[in-house]
Design a protein around this motif. Structure first.
Motif, short mmCIF file in Angstrom:
data_model
loop_
_atom_site.label_atom_id
_atom_site.label_comp_id
_atom_site.label_asym_id
_atom_site.label_seq_id
_atom_site.Cartn_x
_atom_site.Cartn_y
_atom_site.Cartn_z
N VAL A 91 -5.33 -19.97 15.54
CA VAL A 91 -5.12 -20.12 14.13
C VAL A 91 -3.65 -20.37 13.73
CG1 VAL A 91 -5.18 -18.29 12.28
CG2 VAL A 91 -6.77 -18.20 14.18
N THR A 92 -3.66 -21.28 12.72
CA THR A 92 -2.32 -21.68 12.23
C THR A 92 -1.83 -21.24 11.06
OG1 THR A 92 -3.19 -23.77 11.63
CG2 THR A 92 -2.53 -23.86 13.81
N ASP A 93 -2.80 -20.80 10.22
CA ASP A 93 -2.45 -20.35 8.72
C ASP A 93 -2.48 -18.52 8.66
OD1 ASP A 93 -2.33 -22.73 6.91
OD2 ASP A 93 -3.86 -23.04 8.32
N LEU A 94 -1.53 -18.14 8.40
CA LEU A 94 -1.61 -16.66 8.40
C LEU A 94 -1.20 -15.96 6.82
CD1 LEU A 94 0.37 -15.93 11.81
CD2 LEU A 94 -2.07 -15.77 11.42
N GLY A 95 -1.73 -15.04 6.45
CA GLY A 95 -1.40 -14.46 4.98
C GLY A 95 -0.95 -13.23 5.23
N GLU A 96 0.00 -12.94 4.20
CA GLU A 96 0.59 -11.57 3.98
C GLU A 96 0.52 -11.08 2.42
OE1 GLU A 96 2.06 -9.09 6.26
OE2 GLU A 96 1.24 -10.19 7.87
N ASN A 97 0.45 -9.99 2.18
CA ASN A 97 0.48 -9.45 0.73
C ASN A 97 1.77 -8.46 0.33
OD1 ASN A 97 -0.31 -7.04 2.03
ND2 ASN A 97 -1.47 -6.34 0.17
N ARG A 98 2.54 -8.35 1.12
CA ARG A 98 3.84 -7.39 0.86
C ARG A 98 4.95 -8.26 1.54
NH1 ARG A 98 3.31 -2.01 -0.26
NH2 ARG A 98 4.89 -1.56 1.30
N ASP A 99 5.91 -8.68 0.65
CA ASP A 99 7.16 -9.47 1.25
C ASP A 99 7.93 -8.55 2.22
OD1 ASP A 99 9.47 -11.29 0.84
OD2 ASP A 99 10.24 -9.59 -0.01
N GLN A 100 8.07 -7.25 1.77
CA GLN A 100 9.17 -6.38 2.63
C GLN A 100 8.48 -6.17 4.00
OE1 GLN A 100 7.26 -5.53 -0.06
NE2 GLN A 100 7.10 -3.20 -0.29
N ASP A 101 7.21 -6.58 4.20
CA ASP A 101 6.46 -6.27 5.71
C ASP A 101 6.37 -7.67 6.55
OD1 ASP A 101 5.59 -3.62 5.26
OD2 ASP A 101 3.76 -4.09 4.51
N ALA A 102 6.21 -8.73 5.36
CA ALA A 102 6.08 -10.10 5.64
C ALA A 102 7.32 -10.69 6.40
CB ALA A 102 5.52 -11.05 4.83
N GLY A 103 8.38 -10.51 5.83
CA GLY A 103 9.67 -10.94 6.20
C GLY A 103 10.07 -10.73 7.56
N PRO A 104 10.15 -9.41 7.82
CA PRO A 104 10.32 -8.96 9.37
C PRO A 104 9.26 -9.52 10.33
CG PRO A 104 10.89 -7.20 7.85
CD PRO A 104 10.18 -8.32 7.10
N ALA B 42 11.50 -13.08 -5.17
CA ALA B 42 11.27 -14.39 -5.22
C ALA B 42 12.29 -15.02 -3.91
CB ALA B 42 11.52 -15.08 -6.51
N ARG B 43 13.28 -14.59 -4.13
CA ARG B 43 14.36 -15.08 -3.20
C ARG B 43 14.04 -14.71 -1.98
NH1 ARG B 43 20.79 -14.49 -4.86
NH2 ARG B 43 20.93 -15.57 -3.01
N SER B 44 13.57 -13.66 -1.34
CA SER B 44 13.18 -13.42 -0.06
C SER B 44 11.78 -14.21 0.26
CB SER B 44 12.85 -11.68 -0.06
OG SER B 44 12.44 -11.53 1.23
N VAL B 45 10.88 -14.17 -0.56
CA VAL B 45 9.71 -14.98 -0.10
C VAL B 45 9.87 -16.14 0.08
CG1 VAL B 45 7.59 -15.84 -1.13
CG2 VAL B 45 8.02 -13.37 -1.56
N VAL B 46 10.71 -17.02 -0.48
CA VAL B 46 10.87 -18.48 -0.24
C VAL B 46 11.64 -18.76 1.09
CG1 VAL B 46 10.97 -18.73 -2.82
CG2 VAL B 46 13.10 -18.68 -1.38
N GLU B 47 12.06 -17.64 1.63
CA GLU B 47 12.76 -17.80 2.96
C GLU B 47 11.46 -17.63 4.23
OE1 GLU B 47 15.83 -15.48 3.72
OE2 GLU B 47 17.19 -16.08 1.80
N TRP B 48 10.28 -17.04 3.77
CA TRP B 48 9.50 -16.88 4.95
C TRP B 48 7.98 -17.71 4.75
CZ3 TRP B 48 4.97 -14.71 3.74
CH2 TRP B 48 4.82 -13.73 2.89
#
Length: 243
Positions: free
Chosen positions: A56-69, A96-102
């Motif tokens: 699986v190469t595509d992964l999805g998240e719905n909360r930035d605070q969880d997804a970043g780490p 937005a600034r956090s999301v574009v980093e991951w």
């Protein structure tokens, strides 16, 4: 434990793949037309790593605070894996600034103000050497006009698409939608398909239609979905988020 979990995920993945393949056959579509995004929200980085092991190469998240780490942790667990992370949940402009980093793609763009915030964040990240490519985005279309659920009203999609394409930092890839609770998925996804056709008249590269989840992916594929977002059928009904 990881061996047992990997076997469980492999069995679930095989079932989901067969459902997607069967739906594509019934719709007269090639299997390759439909991308699978594994929604790993609330599940640990170890599960995402095991999914990567299973192809699986595509992964999805719905909360930035969880997804970043989590994305950082997964990169440490599987440094050789080439993964593409998608933001699929409602997104506040101050994230937005956090999301574009991951995230390589945001599927939940629903307003001009969010488009501007993401474009500014991409520009800042590029200047800082934290990002090289523009950000792929999908416009989340509202299929019930409920502001609490997010989404751009269908009659405003065209204007938002123009705003996106003129930012210079965002690439419009298509539309995303969630079938409203209690609605007939087939009727809803038919409306989305028509909206996608209208969008592609002015934006031919915006060909992606992200629709369909664990409970309604067959109906979505019947009506032209090119991307299904599957969590429960792959990972189970309850997860423990990464620390």
């Amino acid at each position: 434990m990881s061996t047992e979990r990997k076997a469980e995920l492999a069995a679930n993945l095989a079932e989901v793949e067969e459902r997607i393949a069967a739906a594509c056959r019934a719709a007269g579509r090639p299997r390759e037309e439909v991308k699978l995004i594994a929604i790993t929200k609330t599940f640990p980085a170890s599960d995402a790593a095991l999914l990567a092991d299973l192809g699986v190469t595509d992964l999805g998240e719905n909360r930035d605070q969880d997804a970043g780490p989590k994305t950082v942790e997964v990169a440490g667990l599987r440094p050789e894996a080439t993964l593409r992370w998608h933001m699929v949940g409602r997104l506040q402009r101050n994230k937005a600034r956090s999301v574009v980093e991951w995230a390589q793609e945001v599927q939940s763009l629903d307003s001009a103000r969010l488009a501007d915030a993401l474009a500014k964040a991409v520009h800042t990240a590029r200047d800082a050497g934290k990002r090289e490519e523009p950000l792929d985005v999908l416009i989340q279309a509202s299929l019930d006009d409920d502001p609490e659920r997010g989404g751009c009203p269908l009659d405003e999609v065209g204007a938002l698409a123009e705003r996106v394409t003129h930012t210079g930092e965002l690439r419009l890839r298509g539309l995303m939608a969630v079938a409203p609770l209690g609605a007939d998925p087939s009727a809803v996804f038919e409306r989305l398909a028509l909206a996608g056709e209208r969008l592609r008249k002015d934006h031919p590269n915006a060909a992606e239609v992200s629709a369909g989840m664990s409970h309604d992916l067959e109906q979505a594929i019947t009506h032209g979905s090119t991307c299904v977002r599957v969590g429960t059928a792959l990972l189970g009904g309850r997860g423990l988020a990464s620390p």
